[in-house]
Design an enzyme around this catalytic site. Sequence first.
Site, PDB file in Angstrom:
ATOM      1  N   HIS A 160       2.896  -0.417  -2.209  1.00  0.00           N
ATOM      2  CA  HIS A 160       2.702  -0.505  -3.611  1.00  0.00           C
ATOM      3  C   HIS A 160       4.221  -0.971  -3.953  1.00  0.00           C
ATOM      4  CE1 HIS A 160       0.062   2.956  -2.620  1.00  0.00           C
ATOM      5  NE2 HIS A 160       1.201   3.717  -1.963  1.00  0.00           N
ATOM      6  N   ALA A 161       4.890  -1.820  -3.876  1.00  0.00           N
ATOM      7  CA  ALA A 161       5.732  -2.546  -4.442  1.00  0.00           C
ATOM      8  C   ALA A 161       5.678  -3.722  -5.130  1.00  0.00           C
ATOM      9  CB  ALA A 161       7.719  -2.631  -3.457  1.00  0.00           C
TER      10      ALA A 161
END
Length: 290
Positions: A160-161
């Site tokens: 998700h980064a």
Amino acid sequence: MPNKFACCARQQAAAILSGSYPPLGTWPSPQQLPIVYHDAYNVSFLGLENLHVFDSKKFKKVVSGLEEKKLLSKKQLVTPREATEEVLLDVHTSEYLQQLKTSRTVAQVTELAILASLPNLLLQWRVVKPMRYMVAGTMLAAALALERGWSINIGGGMHHAHSGGGAGWCMFSDLTLALRKLRQGTRGMVDNVLIIDTDAHQGNGYERDKLKFEDDRLYILDIYNADLWPCDRSAKTAIDNMTELTCGTKDVEYLRSLECALQRAAKEFKPDVILYNAGTDVLTGDPLGR
């Protein structure tokens, strides 16, 4: 089983890489397994980490379980170093890395509001540093796969980064950092990269990175539960092979969908290396998936 992957090794590319990875960890001896782990992966700070459903100490549990079953010994594992800011800047913006020096941003990324009230020095030590170790672990594991034909990082997979931010307990875009390092280090011998993501959540972080860097040599296969966060519509445009499932999908349907996606990928793309983000939250009973 690992020996079956020996035919996938790229020894010439690995020989070039081995000299450029010391900042990320020591290249293993032939007696070691291409499995990367560091005790620093495990995030623990005054028990506050238990307020989140994500098990931030699961990594040492995995290693202990493998040792108990006598599948490996800890001395066979490869130990990474902490990824430096210079390493992170290959993908992440200096603005985001500066934001991580505030407790508020760390609290947002980990989804633990209480951390915003803690001294940032403590959070750098107990939260940020472990994730920097995991970044180096993913990058080192990707390189070891070229030498052995396979590798595993017991931590990482922070999908998700992205270059300008993080979320969902994902602080750094380790997959994007790993694939860029492979390309740079092999001088073009490794170019086409396939990401297979079977985590229950959409891997919107590296998908955003693909759009930002206009990476047409990256093929993304993402199979996930469309009912779950993050529902990132803009990131979806980066997915080459998307399968959206729903809550309660049974084994037969899931495996059939995955097989179809894999067969399609094999027809559409010829990768030099495959990065597999193996989320366990697709399993029945996992608190993060449904």
